[in-house]
Design an enzyme around this catalytic site. Structure first.
Site, PDB file in Angstrom:
ATOM      1  N   LYS A  71       0.827  -1.161   0.164  1.00  0.00           N
ATOM      2  CA  LYS A  71       0.131  -0.032   0.005  1.00  0.00           C
ATOM      3  C   LYS A  71       0.967   1.055  -0.013  1.00  0.00           C
ATOM      4  O   LYS A  71       1.943   1.285   0.343  1.00  0.00           O
ATOM      5  CB  LYS A  71      -1.136  -0.004   1.373  1.00  0.00           C
ATOM      6  CG  LYS A  71      -0.207   0.140   2.642  1.00  0.00           C
ATOM      7  CD  LYS A  71       0.198   1.571   3.017  1.00  0.00           C
ATOM      8  CE  LYS A  71       0.925   1.365   4.534  1.00  0.00           C
ATOM      9  NZ  LYS A  71       1.744   2.751   4.618  1.00  0.00           N
ATOM     10  N   ASP A 195      -2.599  -1.807  10.398  1.00  0.00           N
ATOM     11  CA  ASP A 195      -2.512  -1.826   8.938  1.00  0.00           C
ATOM     12  C   ASP A 195      -2.775  -3.131   8.446  1.00  0.00           C
ATOM     13  O   ASP A 195      -2.710  -3.400   7.116  1.00  0.00           O
ATOM     14  CB  ASP A 195      -0.847  -1.412   8.261  1.00  0.00           C
ATOM     15  CG  ASP A 195      -0.558  -0.159   8.418  1.00  0.00           C
ATOM     16  OD1 ASP A 195      -1.561   0.668   8.592  1.00  0.00           O
ATOM     17  OD2 ASP A 195       0.393   0.266   8.145  1.00  0.00           O
TER      18      ASP A 195
HETATM   19  P1  ATP Z   1       4.252  -0.176   7.909  1.00  0.00           P
HETATM   20  O1  ATP Z   1       4.232   0.712   6.717  1.00  0.00           O
HETATM   21  O2  ATP Z   1       2.917  -0.942   8.251  1.00  0.00           O
HETATM   22  O3  ATP Z   1       4.475   0.601   8.977  1.00  0.00           O
HETATM   23  P2  ATP Z   1       6.841  -1.310   6.948  1.00  0.00           P
HETATM   24  O4  ATP Z   1       6.283  -1.455   5.293  1.00  0.00           O
HETATM   25  O5  ATP Z   1       7.456   0.163   7.077  1.00  0.00           O
HETATM   26  O6  ATP Z   1       5.533  -1.095   7.845  1.00  0.00           O
HETATM   27  P3  ATP Z   1       7.305  -3.832   7.286  1.00  0.00           P
HETATM   28  O7  ATP Z   1       8.029  -4.290   6.017  1.00  0.00           O
HETATM   29  O8  ATP Z   1       6.301  -4.445   7.539  1.00  0.00           O
HETATM   30  O9  ATP Z   1       7.500  -2.116   7.480  1.00  0.00           O
HETATM   31  O10 ATP Z   1       8.439  -4.219   8.412  1.00  0.00           O
HETATM   32  C1  ATP Z   1       8.665  -3.553   9.671  1.00  0.00           C
HETATM   33  C2  ATP Z   1       9.421  -4.608  10.502  1.00  0.00           C
HETATM   34  O11 ATP Z   1       8.546  -5.835  10.979  1.00  0.00           O
HETATM   35  C3  ATP Z   1      10.638  -5.132   9.939  1.00  0.00           C
HETATM   36  O12 ATP Z   1      11.903  -4.762  10.174  1.00  0.00           O
HETATM   37  C4  ATP Z   1      10.636  -6.581  10.517  1.00  0.00           C
HETATM   38  O13 ATP Z   1      11.504  -6.967  11.493  1.00  0.00           O
HETATM   39  C5  ATP Z   1       9.356  -6.973  10.922  1.00  0.00           C
HETATM   40  N1  ATP Z   1       8.506  -8.044  10.387  1.00  0.00           N
HETATM   41  C6  ATP Z   1       7.801  -8.950  11.046  1.00  0.00           C
HETATM   42  N2  ATP Z   1       7.074  -9.588  10.071  1.00  0.00           N
HETATM   43  C7  ATP Z   1       7.386  -9.233   8.718  1.00  0.00           C
HETATM   44  C8  ATP Z   1       7.073  -9.667   7.606  1.00  0.00           C
HETATM   45  N3  ATP Z   1       6.389 -10.621   7.246  1.00  0.00           N
HETATM   46  N4  ATP Z   1       7.843  -9.132   6.450  1.00  0.00           N
HETATM   47  C9  ATP Z   1       8.539  -7.884   6.780  1.00  0.00           C
HETATM   48  N5  ATP Z   1       8.686  -7.561   7.989  1.00  0.00           N
HETATM   49  C10 ATP Z   1       8.408  -7.936   9.076  1.00  0.00           C
END
Ligand code: ATP
Length: 356
Positions: A71, A195
């Site tokens: 997203k 989210d």
């Molecule tokens: P958001 O936009 O919801 O704040 P994001 O996209 O910035 O999230 P994610 O890729 O969801 O960040 O990952 C954030 C942290 O969550 C990662 O650094 C990782 O340690 C942890 N994590 C736990 N499960 C997952 C997963 N399935 N995929 C990616 N990261 C994960």
């Protein structure tokens, strides 16, 4: 009263029951029988002998493969922290066709393996997908006996909700394995994270509360995007803390009115949408990663209609007039060595979908 997530003793009791007497003549068959997770019935006799001397069907569900989108927030207004510890959000989520895939296969125990670009992603109970399987299993009254294989293309810690997407896809996959109605998934998703609900739905949606209360926003046009990935992540929690610090120091108030965006979306041009893209977290992301300002400038220089930090960053999202412009922008940014990589994508796209 049973607390959500707690095991249901009635169900557990039923799961220890023997199969009906009339069908309990084959000892080998006993281990092959599977209890229907919701209806607490033993599988019927069938034509597949499967080592049961022809008396029982061996109903092992197939693997389920779910594709789930990333997203970008077209509008992200962050209000004050509420009593529950979460910031109040008014946001417009938009699903784009950058996908992770989750393959769920019945197995003797819960396990998780990763493929693709998954640096730093945990493979244990720290992974949101793992927690999704545990939560759904408790809800269904079954053991979380599933092997999860996640193929990641959504940038990790990139502000595109990849972990939440994987959790949503796991809920959908395991719900199919364990016969949980899809109508029960949004409440479980909201328990897992703010989210996690949106990737169940996909498309474009107004999110309120802490982002989990969704109202679809219809769109007639497809938007063309270029995403610039960074070579580092930004912790979402750190971005919110930085915004709180900035607000204490007099930063602009929350933009909790998404009406300019929701009004532009139904049949507005990409130009109209570009004019009202907004992210309250962007100043915080720029404070934590100042090089993102160069990325945003590079996108503007090479013809993007508008550029914005995606969610808590550090991925930057550039809206383009059409697909040709998006391809040209990505090529120009690649040639200039901006960011770690570029991805061309379009939205809206449907939420978590079974593809195998
Ligand atoms: P958001 O936009 O919801 O704040 P994001 O996209 O910035 O999230 P994610 O890729 O969801 O960040 O990952 C954030 C942290 O969550 C990662 O650094 C990782 O340690 C942890 N994590 C736990 N499960 C997952 C997963 N399935 N995929 C990616 N990261 C994960």
């Amino acid at each position: 009263m049973r607390i959500r997530g707690e095991r249901n003793p009635d169900r557990d009791e039923r799961s220890r029951e023997e199969p009906p007497a009339a069908t309990r003549t084959c000892r080998q068959a006993r281990s092959d029988l599977r209890l229907h997770p919701k209806r607490s019935q033993w599988c019927e006799r069938g034509s597949d002998p499967a080592g049961c001397h022809g008396r029982y069907s061996r109903r092992v569900p197939p693997s389920i493969r779910i594709r789930v989108p990333a997203k970008v927030n077209l509008h992200l207004g962050v209000g004050p922290v509420r009593a529950n510890g979460f910031h109040e959000l008014v946001t417009v989520f938009h699903a784009v066709d950058l996908f992770d895939e989750v393959l769920a296969t019945p197995a003797p125990a819960l396990s998780l393996t990763l493929r693709g670009s998954a640096d730093g992603v945990p493979t244990d109970s720290q992974n949101l997908a793992w927690r999704a399987a545990i939560l759904l299993a408790a809800h269904a009254g079954v053991s979380p006996d599933v092997a999860l294989e996640i193929t990641k293309a959504i940038p990790v810690a990139g502000g595109m909700a990849g972990g939440s997407a994987d959790a949503a896809a796991t809920l959908v996959a395991c719900a199919a394995l364990w016969d949980v109605p899809s109508s029960e998934l949004p409440a479980l998703a909201a328990e897992l994270g703010s989210d996690v609900t949106f990737p169940l739905l996909g498309g474009t949606a107004l999110g309120t509360g802490r982002g989990e209360i969704l109202r679809p926003v219809p769109m007639t046009q497809t938007l063309q995007w270029v995403f610039v990935l960074a070579d580092h992540g930004i912790s979402t929690a750190e971005a919110f803390r930085e915004l709180d610090r900035q607000r204490e120091a007099g930063a602009p108030p929350a933009a909790l009115d998404a009406a300019p965006m929701t009004a532009a979306l139904p049949d507005g041009s990409p130009h109209a949408v570009a004019a009202v893209l907004h992210n309250d977290l962007q100043p915080a992301a720029l404070a934590l990663a100042p090089a993102l300002a160069d990325t945003l400038r590079a996108g503007a220089k090479h013809g993007a209609l508008a550029g914005i930090v995606s969610g808590s960053g550090p991925t930057c999202a550039f809206l383009c007039a059409d697909a040709d412009d998006a391809a040209k922008l990505a090529a120009a940014l690649d040639a200039d060595g901006v960011g770690r990589a570029t991805r061309v994508a379009s939205g809206p796209t449907p939420g978590a979908t079974r593809v195998g």
